[in-house]
Scaffold this motif. Structure first.
Motif, PDB file in Angstrom:
ATOM      1  N   UNK B 176       0.759  -1.042  -0.503  1.00  0.00           N
ATOM      2  CA  UNK B 176       0.124   0.424   0.149  1.00  0.00           C
ATOM      3  C   UNK B 176       0.971   0.726  -0.101  1.00  0.00           C
ATOM      4  N   UNK B 177       2.181   1.323   1.421  1.00  0.00           N
ATOM      5  CA  UNK B 177       2.957   1.975   0.987  1.00  0.00           C
ATOM      6  C   UNK B 177       3.274   2.631  -0.481  1.00  0.00           C
ATOM      7  N   UNK B 178       4.008   1.486  -0.968  1.00  0.00           N
ATOM      8  CA  UNK B 178       3.835   1.289  -2.834  1.00  0.00           C
ATOM      9  C   UNK B 178       3.670   2.575  -3.645  1.00  0.00           C
ATOM     10  N   UNK B 179       2.570   1.656  -3.524  1.00  0.00           N
ATOM     11  CA  UNK B 179       1.075   2.940  -4.727  1.00  0.00           C
ATOM     12  C   UNK B 179       1.134   3.406  -4.133  1.00  0.00           C
ATOM     13  N   UNK B 180       1.442   3.947  -2.837  1.00  0.00           N
ATOM     14  CA  UNK B 180       0.697   5.456  -2.880  1.00  0.00           C
ATOM     15  C   UNK B 180       1.933   6.265  -3.023  1.00  0.00           C
ATOM     16  N   UNK B 181       3.181   5.890  -2.949  1.00  0.00           N
ATOM     17  CA  UNK B 181       4.399   6.697  -3.328  1.00  0.00           C
ATOM     18  C   UNK B 181       3.812   6.618  -5.387  1.00  0.00           C
ATOM     19  N   UNK B 182       3.906   5.766  -6.283  1.00  0.00           N
ATOM     20  CA  UNK B 182       3.131   5.566  -7.395  1.00  0.00           C
ATOM     21  C   UNK B 182       2.309   6.292  -7.713  1.00  0.00           C
ATOM     22  N   UNK B 183       1.064   6.421  -6.664  1.00  0.00           N
ATOM     23  CA  UNK B 183      -0.331   7.420  -6.994  1.00  0.00           C
ATOM     24  C   UNK B 183       0.951   9.254  -6.991  1.00  0.00           C
ATOM     25  N   UNK B 184       1.559   9.096  -5.956  1.00  0.00           N
ATOM     26  CA  UNK B 184       2.067  10.543  -5.806  1.00  0.00           C
ATOM     27  C   UNK B 184       3.225  11.441  -6.869  1.00  0.00           C
ATOM     28  N   UNK B 185       4.026  10.111  -6.954  1.00  0.00           N
ATOM     29  CA  UNK B 185       4.986  10.936  -7.505  1.00  0.00           C
ATOM     30  C   UNK B 185       4.739  11.047  -9.005  1.00  0.00           C
ATOM     31  N   UNK B 186       3.935   9.911  -9.485  1.00  0.00           N
ATOM     32  CA  UNK B 186       3.329  10.135 -11.355  1.00  0.00           C
ATOM     33  C   UNK B 186       2.326  11.019 -10.951  1.00  0.00           C
ATOM     34  N   UNK B 187       1.419  11.875 -10.306  1.00  0.00           N
ATOM     35  CA  UNK B 187       0.670  12.718  -9.989  1.00  0.00           C
ATOM     36  C   UNK B 187       1.363  14.103  -9.983  1.00  0.00           C
ATOM     37  N   UNK B 188       2.956  14.069  -9.157  1.00  0.00           N
ATOM     38  CA  UNK B 188       3.270  14.898  -9.123  1.00  0.00           C
ATOM     39  C   UNK B 188       4.228  15.514 -10.605  1.00  0.00           C
ATOM     40  N   UNK B 189       4.320  14.290 -10.912  1.00  0.00           N
ATOM     41  CA  UNK B 189       4.899  14.564 -12.538  1.00  0.00           C
ATOM     42  C   UNK B 189       4.201  14.814 -13.916  1.00  0.00           C
ATOM     43  N   UNK B 190       2.849  14.423 -13.674  1.00  0.00           N
ATOM     44  CA  UNK B 190       1.748  15.121 -14.308  1.00  0.00           C
ATOM     45  C   UNK B 190       0.941  16.381 -14.585  1.00  0.00           C
ATOM     46  N   UNK B 191       1.261  16.954 -12.680  1.00  0.00           N
ATOM     47  CA  UNK B 191       1.484  18.452 -12.467  1.00  0.00           C
ATOM     48  C   UNK B 191       2.212  18.972 -13.493  1.00  0.00           C
ATOM     49  N   UNK B 192       3.576  18.536 -13.076  1.00  0.00           N
ATOM     50  CA  UNK B 192       5.034  19.421 -13.738  1.00  0.00           C
ATOM     51  C   UNK B 192       4.705  18.801 -15.409  1.00  0.00           C
ATOM     52  N   UNK B 193       4.310  18.356 -15.919  1.00  0.00           N
ATOM     53  CA  UNK B 193       3.461  18.307 -17.483  1.00  0.00           C
ATOM     54  C   UNK B 193       2.764  19.041 -17.573  1.00  0.00           C
ATOM     55  N   UNK B 194       1.677  18.962 -16.713  1.00  0.00           N
ATOM     56  CA  UNK B 194       0.917  19.975 -17.422  1.00  0.00           C
ATOM     57  C   UNK B 194       1.356  21.355 -17.343  1.00  0.00           C
ATOM     58  N   UNK B 195       1.933  21.966 -16.510  1.00  0.00           N
ATOM     59  CA  UNK B 195       2.600  23.127 -15.911  1.00  0.00           C
ATOM     60  C   UNK B 195       3.730  23.548 -17.341  1.00  0.00           C
ATOM     61  N   UNK B 196       4.213  22.102 -18.074  1.00  0.00           N
ATOM     62  CA  UNK B 196       4.965  22.416 -19.136  1.00  0.00           C
ATOM     63  C   UNK B 196       4.473  22.381 -20.073  1.00  0.00           C
ATOM     64  N   UNK B 197       2.887  21.970 -20.690  1.00  0.00           N
ATOM     65  CA  UNK B 197       2.072  22.341 -21.983  1.00  0.00           C
ATOM     66  C   UNK B 197       2.519  23.668 -21.794  1.00  0.00           C
ATOM     67  N   UNK B 198       1.751  24.237 -20.660  1.00  0.00           N
ATOM     68  CA  UNK B 198       1.561  25.608 -20.126  1.00  0.00           C
ATOM     69  C   UNK B 198       2.103  27.089 -20.436  1.00  0.00           C
TER      70      UNK B 198
END
Lengths: 101, 252
Positions: B176-198
């Protein structure tokens, strides 16, 4: 501004190598390797890919020395973060925890 | 006579000061040359990226710690993630990085039409990445990989011959902790991609309005550095999240 340039041919070659390394790293994950080898192989390939991106796409290869200072320092700080944190966690079974000392 | 008139001929003034964004002077007064200004701006972005290395570094070190504490649980959890979409997305981001590099290449040559097209291609590939990521998140939802909300403990506890993963209940905690890290890391990365697209789209609009030239394209170059960094993070996310265990084709 007369800046040195990487040729389009070099950019495309770098991309081809990066895609090939991506296919390689996914292929390696299907090999029945012993514990620890998957992350070792994966990170080695990732470091190779990252070096290509930094050198050519981010044109660090033609950047001033001050940029290189930042690159080297960010890697150094990352290594400090990793080595000190893991030095704690990976020795907890060896060094007994003594409250009050 | 103003200082500007004293320092630059009318011809240079037109090239350097007029038709710029918000009528701001192209060469800020604290710099001697445009080249020096460009190097300073790029240096500032590199320093910002160094802080981003530490930002993502703390998350990577957390994965390393949990992997060292519970190797079997983390490797098993890793094989449940969708390596196919993760791998395809890596290639999507790598191609978008090439588009960005070609945009800057064209900017150096002063070919504004190509800069515009390559920037749009970069943003489009970034958007494709986010769409594929969305599909992957949906598949994770379908497969009960969201700890705390949609997570099937029994599936991980069931023995391997009964279609489960044969983990102990302690190990399921680490899953569960690993999956939580998966969501956190890919989520924060996706946020960076979104800012980058902007940022990339902003550069595309400024390019189409004629704000840049072969002499001045610093914002495009600096945006490019940020975009390549987002690609770099994903290059390391692929092996640390998706490729920790041994895959077999029936786990797809």
């Amino acid at each position: 501004m007369a800046t040195p340039m990487v040729s389009v041919k070099t950019y495309v070659t770098v991309l081809a190598v990066l895609v090939a390394l991506t296919v390689l790293t996914v292929t390696v994950s299907f090999l029945p390797l012993a514990e620890g080898w998957h992350i070792g192989a994966g990170l080695t390939i990732a470091v190779a890919k990252a070096s290509l991106v930094v050198l050519f796409f981010m044109h660090a290869i033609h950047s001033p020395r001050v940029t290189w200072c930042v690159i080297v320092m960010s890697i150094a700080w990352l290594l400090i973060l990793f080595s000190l944190t893991l030095a704690d966690f990976m020795t907890r079974s060896i060094v007994p925890f003594m409250p009050g000392h | 006579m103003t200082l500007k008139d004293a320092l630059f001929t009318p011809d240079e003034q037109e090239r350097l000061f007029d038709h710029t964004f918000l009528q701001r002077e192209l060469l800020e007064e604290q710099y001697a040359t445009l080249e020096q200004q460009h190097e300073t701006a790029a240096f500032g972005m590199w320093v910002f990226l160094a802080t981003e290395v530490m930002f993502f570094g703390t998350l990577f070190v957390t994965v390393a710690v949990y992997r060292s504490l519970a190797p079997q649980a983390v490797e098993t959890a890793s094989t449940h993630l969708n390596w196919l979409i993760g791998g395809i997305n890596t290639i999507v981001l790598l191609v978008s990085s090439l588009m960005m590099a070609l945009a800057i290449h064209s900017a150096k040559l002063g070919d504004q039409r190509r800069v515009y097209r390559f920037l749009l291609a970069t943003a489009a590939l970034g958007l494709l990445f986010l769409c594929l990521k969305g599909v992957e998140y949906y598949l994770d939802y379908v497969e009960y990989l969201i700890p705390g909300w949609r997570f099937d403990k029994d599936k991980w506890l069931a023995p391997k011959n009964a279609g489960g993963d044969g983990l102990s209940s302690d190990q399921v905690g680490f899953v569960q902790i690993f999956l939580l890290l998966y969501w956190t890391m890919t989520g924060l990365h996706a946020l960076h991609v979104t800012i980058g697209i902007g940022a990339v789209l902003t550069m595309a609009v400024l390019t189409s309005r004629g704000h840049f030239s072969a002499a001045y394209y610093t914002p495009v170059d600096v945006t490019g550095l940020y975009w390549h960094f987002v690609d770099l993070v994903w290059i390391f996310l692929l092996p640390t999240l998706y490729l920790l265990g041994t895959h077999s084709f029936h786990t797809l």
